[in-house]
Design a protein around this motif. Structure first.
Motif, PDB file in Angstrom:
ATOM      1  N   THR A  38       0.856  -1.183   0.000  1.00 20.87           N
ATOM      2  CA  THR A  38       0.000   0.000   0.000  1.00 20.87           C
ATOM      3  C   THR A  38       0.893   1.234   0.000  1.00 20.87           C
ATOM      4  O   THR A  38       1.826   1.334   0.801  1.00 20.87           O
ATOM      5  CB  THR A  38      -0.929   0.022   1.224  1.00 20.87           C
ATOM      6  N   VAL A  39       0.616   2.150  -0.917  1.00 18.44           N
ATOM      7  CA  VAL A  39       1.470   3.320  -1.115  1.00 18.44           C
ATOM      8  C   VAL A  39       0.614   4.570  -1.221  1.00 18.44           C
ATOM      9  O   VAL A  39      -0.589   4.503  -1.492  1.00 18.44           O
ATOM     10  CB  VAL A  39       2.312   3.179  -2.403  1.00 18.44           C
ATOM     11  N   GLU A  40       1.261   5.716  -1.013  1.00 22.30           N
ATOM     12  CA  GLU A  40       0.597   6.979  -1.300  1.00 22.30           C
ATOM     13  C   GLU A  40       0.679   7.268  -2.796  1.00 22.30           C
ATOM     14  O   GLU A  40       1.572   6.794  -3.494  1.00 22.30           O
ATOM     15  CB  GLU A  40       1.237   8.104  -0.493  1.00 22.30           C
ATOM     16  N   ALA A  41      -0.248   8.077  -3.270  1.00 23.75           N
ATOM     17  CA  ALA A  41      -0.423   8.267  -4.705  1.00 23.75           C
ATOM     18  C   ALA A  41       0.733   8.981  -5.383  1.00 23.75           C
ATOM     19  O   ALA A  41       0.928   8.838  -6.597  1.00 23.75           O
ATOM     20  CB  ALA A  41      -1.713   9.029  -4.973  1.00 23.75           C
ATOM     21  N   GLY A  42       1.519   9.757  -4.627  1.00 28.33           N
ATOM     22  CA  GLY A  42       2.606  10.520  -5.240  1.00 28.33           C
ATOM     23  C   GLY A  42       3.891   9.751  -5.421  1.00 28.33           C
ATOM     24  O   GLY A  42       4.851  10.278  -6.002  1.00 28.33           O
ATOM     25  N   LEU A  43       3.953   8.503  -4.967  1.00 26.87           N
ATOM     26  CA  LEU A  43       5.144   7.682  -5.147  1.00 26.87           C
ATOM     27  C   LEU A  43       5.280   7.291  -6.614  1.00 26.87           C
ATOM     28  O   LEU A  43       4.301   6.901  -7.250  1.00 26.87           O
ATOM     29  CB  LEU A  43       5.049   6.422  -4.281  1.00 26.87           C
ATOM     30  N   THR A  44       6.494   7.366  -7.168  1.00 24.24           N
ATOM     31  CA  THR A  44       6.694   6.946  -8.557  1.00 24.24           C
ATOM     32  C   THR A  44       6.973   5.448  -8.612  1.00 24.24           C
ATOM     33  O   THR A  44       7.444   4.841  -7.651  1.00 24.24           O
ATOM     34  CB  THR A  44       7.871   7.685  -9.211  1.00 24.24           C
ATOM     35  N   ARG A  45       6.708   4.865  -9.755  1.00 21.27           N
ATOM     36  CA  ARG A  45       6.937   3.424  -9.912  1.00 21.27           C
ATOM     37  C   ARG A  45       8.427   3.099  -9.802  1.00 21.27           C
ATOM     38  O   ARG A  45       8.795   2.040  -9.268  1.00 21.27           O
ATOM     39  CB  ARG A  45       6.386   2.934 -11.251  1.00 21.27           C
ATOM     40  N   GLN A  46       9.303   3.992 -10.283  1.00 21.87           N
ATOM     41  CA  GLN A  46      10.741   3.734 -10.175  1.00 21.87           C
ATOM     42  C   GLN A  46      11.171   3.671  -8.711  1.00 21.87           C
ATOM     43  O   GLN A  46      11.921   2.775  -8.320  1.00 21.87           O
ATOM     44  CB  GLN A  46      11.553   4.819 -10.907  1.00 21.87           C
ATOM     45  N   ARG A  47      10.688   4.634  -7.901  1.00 24.79           N
ATOM     46  CA  ARG A  47      11.036   4.640  -6.475  1.00 24.79           C
ATOM     47  C   ARG A  47      10.520   3.386  -5.790  1.00 24.79           C
ATOM     48  O   ARG A  47      11.213   2.768  -4.963  1.00 24.79           O
ATOM     49  CB  ARG A  47      10.441   5.880  -5.807  1.00 24.79           C
ATOM     50  N   LEU A  48       9.299   3.007  -6.114  1.00 20.10           N
ATOM     51  CA  LEU A  48       8.734   1.812  -5.504  1.00 20.10           C
ATOM     52  C   LEU A  48       9.586   0.594  -5.818  1.00 20.10           C
ATOM     53  O   LEU A  48       9.957  -0.176  -4.915  1.00 20.10           O
ATOM     54  CB  LEU A  48       7.300   1.589  -5.994  1.00 20.10           C
ATOM     55  N   ASN A  49       9.937   0.406  -7.076  1.00 19.74           N
ATOM     56  CA  ASN A  49      10.698  -0.783  -7.447  1.00 19.74           C
ATOM     57  C   ASN A  49      12.119  -0.761  -6.876  1.00 19.74           C
ATOM     58  O   ASN A  49      12.673  -1.812  -6.545  1.00 19.74           O
ATOM     59  CB  ASN A  49      10.711  -0.954  -8.965  1.00 19.74           C
ATOM     60  N   ALA A  79       7.615   7.036 -18.786  1.00 20.75           N
ATOM     61  CA  ALA A  79       7.705   8.236 -17.965  1.00 20.75           C
ATOM     62  C   ALA A  79       7.985   7.901 -16.509  1.00 20.75           C
ATOM     63  O   ALA A  79       7.703   6.800 -16.033  1.00 20.75           O
ATOM     64  CB  ALA A  79       6.396   9.015 -18.052  1.00 20.75           C
ATOM     65  N   HIS A  80       8.541   8.881 -15.787  1.00 22.94           N
ATOM     66  CA  HIS A  80       8.670   8.795 -14.335  1.00 22.94           C
ATOM     67  C   HIS A  80       7.344   9.264 -13.735  1.00 22.94           C
ATOM     68  O   HIS A  80       7.243  10.356 -13.182  1.00 22.94           O
ATOM     69  CB  HIS A  80       9.840   9.646 -13.846  1.00 22.94           C
ATOM     70  N   ALA A  81       6.344   8.418 -13.841  1.00 23.19           N
ATOM     71  CA  ALA A  81       4.988   8.785 -13.442  1.00 23.19           C
ATOM     72  C   ALA A  81       4.720   8.373 -12.002  1.00 23.19           C
ATOM     73  O   ALA A  81       5.349   7.466 -11.461  1.00 23.19           O
ATOM     74  CB  ALA A  81       3.975   8.120 -14.370  1.00 23.19           C
ATOM     75  N   THR A  82       3.739   9.032 -11.382  1.00 18.43           N
ATOM     76  CA  THR A  82       3.312   8.632 -10.052  1.00 18.43           C
ATOM     77  C   THR A  82       2.306   7.493 -10.168  1.00 18.43           C
ATOM     78  O   THR A  82       1.587   7.356 -11.171  1.00 18.43           O
ATOM     79  CB  THR A  82       2.664   9.795  -9.298  1.00 18.43           C
ATOM     80  N   LEU A  83       2.228   6.696  -9.110  1.00 15.12           N
ATOM     81  CA  LEU A  83       1.332   5.543  -9.132  1.00 15.12           C
ATOM     82  C   LEU A  83      -0.132   5.973  -9.132  1.00 15.12           C
ATOM     83  O   LEU A  83      -0.976   5.319  -9.740  1.00 15.12           O
ATOM     84  CB  LEU A  83       1.648   4.629  -7.951  1.00 15.12           C
ATOM     85  N   GLY A  84      -0.429   7.089  -8.477  1.00 20.97           N
ATOM     86  CA  GLY A  84      -1.788   7.603  -8.536  1.00 20.97           C
ATOM     87  C   GLY A  84      -2.174   8.029  -9.934  1.00 20.97           C
ATOM     88  O   GLY A  84      -3.281   7.733 -10.411  1.00 20.97           O
ATOM     89  N   GLY A  85      -1.259   8.714 -10.619  1.00 18.32           N
ATOM     90  CA  GLY A  85      -1.522   9.105 -11.999  1.00 18.32           C
ATOM     91  C   GLY A  85      -1.641   7.910 -12.918  1.00 18.32           C
ATOM     92  O   GLY A  85      -2.472   7.891 -13.833  1.00 18.32           O
ATOM     93  N   MET A  86      -0.817   6.891 -12.682  1.00 22.28           N
ATOM     94  CA  MET A  86      -0.872   5.693 -13.505  1.00 22.28           C
ATOM     95  C   MET A  86      -2.203   4.960 -13.338  1.00 22.28           C
ATOM     96  O   MET A  86      -2.767   4.439 -14.300  1.00 22.28           O
ATOM     97  CB  MET A  86       0.295   4.775 -13.171  1.00 22.28           C
ATOM     98  N   ALA A  87      -2.721   4.923 -12.103  1.00 14.82           N
ATOM     99  CA  ALA A  87      -4.036   4.323 -11.896  1.00 14.82           C
ATOM    100  C   ALA A  87      -5.131   5.170 -12.535  1.00 14.82           C
ATOM    101  O   ALA A  87      -6.075   4.642 -13.145  1.00 14.82           O
ATOM    102  CB  ALA A  87      -4.304   4.152 -10.402  1.00 14.82           C
ATOM    103  N   SER A  88      -4.996   6.492 -12.420  1.00 12.45           N
ATOM    104  CA  SER A  88      -6.023   7.384 -12.964  1.00 12.45           C
ATOM    105  C   SER A  88      -6.150   7.283 -14.473  1.00 12.45           C
ATOM    106  O   SER A  88      -7.230   7.495 -15.023  1.00 12.45           O
ATOM    107  CB  SER A  88      -5.707   8.838 -12.573  1.00 12.45           C
ATOM    108  N   THR A  89      -5.043   6.980 -15.160  1.00 15.76           N
ATOM    109  CA  THR A  89      -5.082   6.871 -16.623  1.00 15.76           C
ATOM    110  C   THR A  89      -5.046   5.417 -17.101  1.00 15.76           C
ATOM    111  O   THR A  89      -4.952   5.168 -18.286  1.00 15.76           O
ATOM    112  CB  THR A  89      -3.904   7.629 -17.253  1.00 15.76           C
ATOM    113  N   ARG A  90      -5.096   4.470 -16.166  1.00 15.75           N
ATOM    114  CA  ARG A  90      -5.078   3.038 -16.497  1.00 15.75           C
ATOM    115  C   ARG A  90      -3.852   2.711 -17.341  1.00 15.75           C
ATOM    116  O   ARG A  90      -3.932   2.118 -18.421  1.00 15.75           O
ATOM    117  CB  ARG A  90      -6.364   2.622 -17.207  1.00 15.75           C
ATOM    118  N   ALA A  91      -2.688   3.117 -16.843  1.00 13.88           N
ATOM    119  CA  ALA A  91      -1.434   2.955 -17.575  1.00 13.88           C
ATOM    120  C   ALA A  91      -1.078   1.478 -17.737  1.00 13.88           C
ATOM    121  O   ALA A  91      -1.564   0.611 -17.011  1.00 13.88           O
ATOM    122  CB  ALA A  91      -0.315   3.683 -16.837  1.00 13.88           C
TER     123      ALA A  91
END
Length: 455
Positions: free
Chosen positions: A107-118, A134-146
């Motif tokens: 479980t993460v906060e929405a502003g964490l990027t996928r690179q940081r998480l991994n 992109a260096h996208a945030t996980l919240g943004g990735m969920a919002s756009t169904r990346a």
């Protein structure tokens, strides 16, 4: 709707933290897209779900639009504040809140990027199998169904999001889904918000399914005489059930751009770049099988036999967008994507390529051929209205061709502003239901108004 009414209340609640500087507003009013900058009236960086909820309640009470913001890497204008209002920049909400290695979830906060998480997960032997450029945030990735390059094996964000914390347009906080691997309980609200592009609420926390880092990973690079031969190889490889992790296709123009951008000398021909993961024995066997299939279709095999070579070829692939833009320095780019059944991809690419040539447009192509998803980067002079009109005309033709094949207007970039004109053609009566859902959840139309569709 206006920011002015909410301004004093926001300042009182968050003294010194409501940023009205023009440069900050401009930076938050444009993603990585061709759409004109549309700055919000102010920017706020909350540090908790509670602060998000408090800011949203103030905006709701005063009729102020709200635009959620992650990293600003979106392609279709999702963060452009076309009606002003308050931009909620969630980039400071970047903590890992909980990790269960035995259950392979986090479980993460929405502003964490996928690179940081991994990076933080590496010692656990786990990772989030979403690989976008992109260096996208996980919240943004969920919002756009990346999704990205690993979709052929692991699916999209829709397949990996197990639960969400969401602040609704009136400031209420809800939690959807959970940690169970499956549920038959109630409406699937989690996936109502995944892909909603901030139009229904603000995602502040996510629970995500992880997977194990594979024992072995090897790549292959194959040049073909034409796109048909390349996609025929992919169809056969998928039917064989090989341990394919990524299957990327670049056309001859994209390969020319990659060579120019990176100083490489790869053949400027339609090219497949594949990634196979699993046990060492399985990877070696399946890579040999893929190479044989490719050679049966006339491919030239380029060795990728060391970890350094593996890293190098994937770095080349991830440079594709910037390499494409480098073909015409100073130009703008309309980067668009569609998705169709894999077997229909060669015909679609051939047809749109003929149109591009007839229109005199430069547009390298790259994509996730294992999913039937590809990107065109159409380069144009923003000061040339006639050229812009040609780009828009070809863009529309591409989408309508994809829809006629049973495809979609966007495989992973999302709708935002750029794909709005095609939503009725794709969804028909279902679009009216989407609008009713929007009105039910957000009756004031405050959450990212004007995106996906108008109400």
């Amino acid at each position: 709707m206006s920011f002015a009414a909410a301004s004093a209340a926001l300042d009182a609640a968050f003294p010194g933290r409501i940023d009205r500087g023009q440069a900050v507003r401009d930076q938050h009013g444009a993603g990585d897209s061709w759409h004109p900058v549309a700055p919000p009236d102010a920017v706020f960086q909350p540090v908790s779900t509670e602060e998000v909820a408090q800011a949203v309640r103030i905006c709701a009470a005063h009729g102020c639009p709200i635009v959620p913001f992650g990293a600003g890497s979106c392609i279709e204008g999702q963060v452009n504040a076309t009606q002003g209002g308050l931009c909620l920049d969630l980039s400071r909400m970047d903590r890992i809140l909980r990790l269960s290695a035995p259950d392979m979830d986090v479980t993460v906060e929405a502003g964490l990027t996928r690179q940081r998480l991994n990076e933080d997960l590496r010692a656990t032997g786990l990772f989030l199998p979403i690989d976008i450029g992109a260096h996208a945030t996980l919240g943004g990735m969920a919002s756009t169904r990346a999704s990205g390059t690993m979709t052929v094996r692991h699916g999209t964000m829709a397949d990996l999001v197990m639960g969400l914390t969401v602040v609704l347009p009136d400031g209420e906080v809800i939690r959807t889904g959970g940690r169970a691997r499956k549920s038959a309980s109630g409406y699937d609200l989690t996936h109502l918000f995944v892909g909603s592009e901030g139009t229904l609420g603000v995602i502040t926390e996510l629970t995500l399914r992880l997977t194990g880092i594979p024992e072995a990973a090897k790549a292959g690079l194959y040049s073909f005489a034409d796109l048909q031969a390349a996609t025929d190889t992919v169809v056969e490889a998928l039917q064989f059930g090989l341990c394919l992790n990524r299957i990327e296709l670049m056309d001859a123009l994209q390969m020319r751009a990659i060579n120019a951008f990176n100083g490489t000398d790869l053949p400027e021909m339609p090219t497949l770049l594949v990634d196979l993961t699993g046990s060492a024995a399985q990877v070696d066997t399946d890579r040999a099988t893929f190479a044989a299939l490719a050679q049966d279709h006339g491919a030239t095999v380029h060795p990728v036999d060391t970890p350094e070579a593996y890293a190098h070829v994937w770095a080349l692939r991830h440079s594709a967008l910037y390499a494409a833009r480098g073909l015409r320095p100073g130009a703008s780019s309309l980067s668009t994507d569609v998705c169709v059944p894999v077997s229909d991809l060669p015909g679609l690419v051939a047809g749109i390529t003929a149109t591009l040539q007839a229109e005199g447009l430069v547009a390298p192509m790259h994509g996730h051929v294992g999913d039937g998803n590809f990107h065109l980067v159409m380069l144009f002079d923003p000061a040339d209205a006639e050229e812009m009109a040609r780009v828009q005309r070809v863009h529309g033709e591409l989408v309508h061709r994809a829809l006629a094949l049973g495809g979609t207007a966007t495989g992973e970039h999302g709708v935002g502003l750029g794909k709005k004109p095609y939503m009725e053609a794709e969804h028909g009566a279902a679009l009216a239901l989407m609008k009713r859902l929007k009105v039910a959840v957000d009756p004031q139309n405050l959450m990212n108004p004007g995106k996906i569709f108008d109400i």
